[in-house]
Design a protein around this motif. Structure first.
Motif, PDB file in Angstrom:
ATOM      1  N   LEU A  97      -3.080   2.384   9.763  1.00  0.00           N
ATOM      2  CA  LEU A  97      -3.098   2.870   8.385  1.00  0.00           C
ATOM      3  C   LEU A  97      -1.703   3.170   7.858  1.00  0.00           C
ATOM      4  O   LEU A  97      -1.434   2.990   6.663  1.00  0.00           O
ATOM      5  N   GLU A  98      -0.805   3.608   8.730  1.00  0.00           N
ATOM      6  CA  GLU A  98       0.557   3.872   8.266  1.00  0.00           C
ATOM      7  C   GLU A  98       1.249   2.573   7.855  1.00  0.00           C
ATOM      8  O   GLU A  98       2.001   2.532   6.871  1.00  0.00           O
ATOM      9  N   GLN A  99       1.001   1.506   8.584  1.00  0.00           N
ATOM     10  CA  GLN A  99       1.561   0.210   8.202  1.00  0.00           C
ATOM     11  C   GLN A  99       1.056  -0.222   6.830  1.00  0.00           C
ATOM     12  O   GLN A  99       1.829  -0.641   5.965  1.00  0.00           O
ATOM     13  N   TRP A 100      -0.253  -0.068   6.615  1.00  0.00           N
ATOM     14  CA  TRP A 100      -0.820  -0.435   5.320  1.00  0.00           C
ATOM     15  C   TRP A 100      -0.289   0.469   4.210  1.00  0.00           C
ATOM     16  O   TRP A 100      -0.014   0.019   3.094  1.00  0.00           O
ATOM     17  N   ARG A 101      -0.139   1.758   4.510  1.00  0.00           N
ATOM     18  CA  ARG A 101       0.372   2.687   3.495  1.00  0.00           C
ATOM     19  C   ARG A 101       1.778   2.282   3.051  1.00  0.00           C
ATOM     20  O   ARG A 101       2.105   2.299   1.863  1.00  0.00           O
ATOM     21  N   ARG A 102       2.605   1.894   4.005  1.00  0.00           N
ATOM     22  CA  ARG A 102       3.969   1.494   3.652  1.00  0.00           C
ATOM     23  C   ARG A 102       3.983   0.176   2.888  1.00  0.00           C
ATOM     24  O   ARG A 102       4.804  -0.020   1.984  1.00  0.00           O
ATOM     25  N   THR A 129       3.656  -9.850 -10.324  1.00  0.00           N
ATOM     26  CA  THR A 129       2.772 -10.119  -9.196  1.00  0.00           C
ATOM     27  C   THR A 129       3.585 -10.041  -7.905  1.00  0.00           C
ATOM     28  O   THR A 129       4.692 -10.566  -7.836  1.00  0.00           O
ATOM     29  N   VAL A 130       3.029  -9.373  -6.914  1.00  0.00           N
ATOM     30  CA  VAL A 130       3.695  -9.200  -5.622  1.00  0.00           C
ATOM     31  C   VAL A 130       2.734  -9.649  -4.533  1.00  0.00           C
ATOM     32  O   VAL A 130       1.564  -9.266  -4.539  1.00  0.00           O
ATOM     33  N   THR A 131       3.226 -10.468  -3.594  1.00  0.00           N
ATOM     34  CA  THR A 131       2.397 -10.898  -2.472  1.00  0.00           C
ATOM     35  C   THR A 131       3.143 -10.646  -1.172  1.00  0.00           C
ATOM     36  O   THR A 131       4.295 -11.039  -1.025  1.00  0.00           O
ATOM     37  N   LEU A 132       2.490  -9.986  -0.244  1.00  0.00           N
ATOM     38  CA  LEU A 132       3.057  -9.718   1.080  1.00  0.00           C
ATOM     39  C   LEU A 132       2.110 -10.225   2.154  1.00  0.00           C
ATOM     40  O   LEU A 132       0.916  -9.929   2.117  1.00  0.00           O
ATOM     41  N   LEU A 133       2.625 -10.991   3.090  1.00  0.00           N
ATOM     42  CA  LEU A 133       1.891 -11.290   4.310  1.00  0.00           C
ATOM     43  C   LEU A 133       2.236 -10.205   5.323  1.00  0.00           C
ATOM     44  O   LEU A 133       3.388  -9.772   5.409  1.00  0.00           O
ATOM     45  N   ILE A 134       1.265  -9.779   6.091  1.00  0.00           N
ATOM     46  CA  ILE A 134       1.437  -8.645   6.992  1.00  0.00           C
ATOM     47  C   ILE A 134       1.044  -9.051   8.408  1.00  0.00           C
ATOM     48  O   ILE A 134      -0.006  -9.681   8.619  1.00  0.00           O
ATOM     49  N   GLU A 135       1.904  -8.732   9.368  1.00  0.00           N
ATOM     50  CA  GLU A 135       1.569  -8.923  10.776  1.00  0.00           C
ATOM     51  C   GLU A 135       0.891  -7.639  11.258  1.00  0.00           C
ATOM     52  O   GLU A 135       1.565  -6.622  11.461  1.00  0.00           O
ATOM     53  N   PRO A 136      -0.421  -7.640  11.425  1.00  0.00           N
ATOM     54  CA  PRO A 136      -1.121  -6.381  11.725  1.00  0.00           C
ATOM     55  C   PRO A 136      -0.660  -5.756  13.035  1.00  0.00           C
ATOM     56  O   PRO A 136      -0.574  -6.418  14.066  1.00  0.00           O
ATOM     57  N   PRO A 152       7.184  -0.359  10.538  1.00  0.00           N
ATOM     58  CA  PRO A 152       6.206  -1.267   9.935  1.00  0.00           C
ATOM     59  C   PRO A 152       6.824  -2.178   8.883  1.00  0.00           C
ATOM     60  O   PRO A 152       6.323  -3.274   8.633  1.00  0.00           O
ATOM     61  N   ASP A 153       7.937  -1.738   8.245  1.00  0.00           N
ATOM     62  CA  ASP A 153       8.540  -2.556   7.197  1.00  0.00           C
ATOM     63  C   ASP A 153       8.969  -3.928   7.720  1.00  0.00           C
ATOM     64  O   ASP A 153       9.055  -4.894   6.964  1.00  0.00           O
ATOM     65  N   SER A 154       9.252  -4.014   9.021  1.00  0.00           N
ATOM     66  CA  SER A 154       9.675  -5.292   9.584  1.00  0.00           C
ATOM     67  C   SER A 154       8.524  -6.270   9.712  1.00  0.00           C
ATOM     68  O   SER A 154       8.727  -7.441  10.048  1.00  0.00           O
ATOM     69  N   THR A 155       7.312  -5.812   9.459  1.00  0.00           N
ATOM     70  CA  THR A 155       6.138  -6.679   9.611  1.00  0.00           C
ATOM     71  C   THR A 155       5.619  -7.181   8.269  1.00  0.00           C
ATOM     72  O   THR A 155       4.534  -7.754   8.205  1.00  0.00           O
ATOM     73  N   PHE A 156       6.354  -6.942   7.174  1.00  0.00           N
ATOM     74  CA  PHE A 156       5.973  -7.461   5.864  1.00  0.00           C
ATOM     75  C   PHE A 156       6.826  -8.691   5.558  1.00  0.00           C
ATOM     76  O   PHE A 156       8.034  -8.693   5.812  1.00  0.00           O
ATOM     77  N   HIS A 157       6.216  -9.695   4.970  1.00  0.00           N
ATOM     78  CA  HIS A 157       6.940 -10.892   4.581  1.00  0.00           C
ATOM     79  C   HIS A 157       6.526 -11.253   3.153  1.00  0.00           C
ATOM     80  O   HIS A 157       5.387 -11.655   2.919  1.00  0.00           O
ATOM     81  N   ALA A 158       7.440 -11.077   2.226  1.00  0.00           N
ATOM     82  CA  ALA A 158       7.146 -11.402   0.833  1.00  0.00           C
ATOM     83  C   ALA A 158       7.078 -12.909   0.652  1.00  0.00           C
ATOM     84  O   ALA A 158       7.876 -13.654   1.228  1.00  0.00           O
TER      85      ALA A 158
END
Length: 295
Positions: A83-88, A4-11, A21-27
């Protein structure tokens, strides 16, 4: 490796293309608290989501799912997603899931804290349920009146009928009603007798040589998996159409399926207590295609 993987994303705004965009993901750990009590928009279902199937390490139909997420954002007056942020983010999550088997990635965008400046977004990757028995042996379904006529979407766009929102209480209630009636799933029909969709699926039927599904004219959620399947069928020389379908036409179909991203093509073998012809070979062919890598 966790299953299971969970990421919070700063839109990010849709037009941002010069920020990593990778800097906006927080596992976060799947069991850790992540959403705040003040997230009233999520509690009210005021948000949108997509569920993407992952088969043997390949995320299926990412582009169409993201385009539908963008369409849902437009319908619900949410900021256009990057969409590129979500794709990554999806790519990262898939990379942390096992390379074999069937998994799901759910992406969610809600309006956020009431009065807050930005939406709230997150992603979760997890093992899919085992749907092999339903694919191979079929399910029983009942038709349920959705409570409004075929023209409701045009007259009342605030019903958000063409958006994939977090407001799923009615969908879950329909599934419970189906089970109370001795069935496994439901097919919504309009109050004036047109076939719409399942609570979590698109409806596909075959009459003679034609494979058909209800037209996505704003009345139903456009099906990413159904459209991929229809494109495949047309390329193979079959007749596959999106059109209005009356409930009585569905009742005399030569085959019926409920099609969705994770469950894939599930044949309906009984509808409203009456047997429906089951084409095992065609069903197997549908699912062989849907399990293949699809972009």
């Amino acid at each position: 490796m966790s299953h299971t993987v969970t990421l919070l994303i700063e839109p990010l705004p849709a037009d941002v293309d010069d920020i990593d965009p990778d800097s906006t993901f927080h596992a976060v750990a799947p069991s850790a608290p992540a959403l705040r009590v003040a997230e009233l928009s999520t509690q009210r279902g005021d948000g949108i989501f997509e569920t993407i199937a992952v088969v043997d390490g390949h995320a299926q139909e990412v582009g169409p799912h993201l385009e539908r997420l963008r369409a849902s954002a437009r319908i619900t007056d949410l900021p256009e997603p990057n969409l590129e942020q979500w794709r990554r983010a999806i790519h990262r999550a898939v990379g942390e899931l096992p390379a074999q088997g069937e998994y799901s990635v759910k992406i969610v965008l809600s309006r956020g804290i009431e009065g807050g400046p930005t939406p709230t977004a997150w992603l979760m990757g997890f093992p899919s349920a085992d749907h092999r028995a339903a694919r191979e042996h079929g399910i029983r379904a009942v038709t349920l009146d959705r409570g409004y006529d075929h023209g409701a979407a045009e007259r009342a766009p605030w019903l958000l009928l063409g958006a994939k929102t977090l407001s799923y209480a009615v969908n879950m209630a329909a599934l419970r009603e189906a089970k109370r009636r001795g069935a496994d799933d439901a097919i919504f029909v309009s109050s004036d007798g047109y076939v719409l969709e399942g609570p979590t699926s698109s409806v596909v039927m075959r009459i003679g040589d034609e494979v058909a599904t209800p037209a996505a004219t704003g009345q139903i959620l456009p099906g990413t998996t159904q459209r991929s399947l229809f494109s495949h069928l047309v390329d193979a020389g079959s007749t596959a159409t999106e059109r209005d379908i009356r409930a009585e036409e569905l009742a005399r179909a030569d085959a019926v399926w409920l099609v969705s991203s994770v469950r894939l093509a599930v044949p309906v073998v009984e509808l409203d207590g009456r047997p429906v012809p089951f084409d095992a070979a065609e069903t197997a062919a549908f699912n062989a295609y849907l399990l293949s890598p699809r972009d």
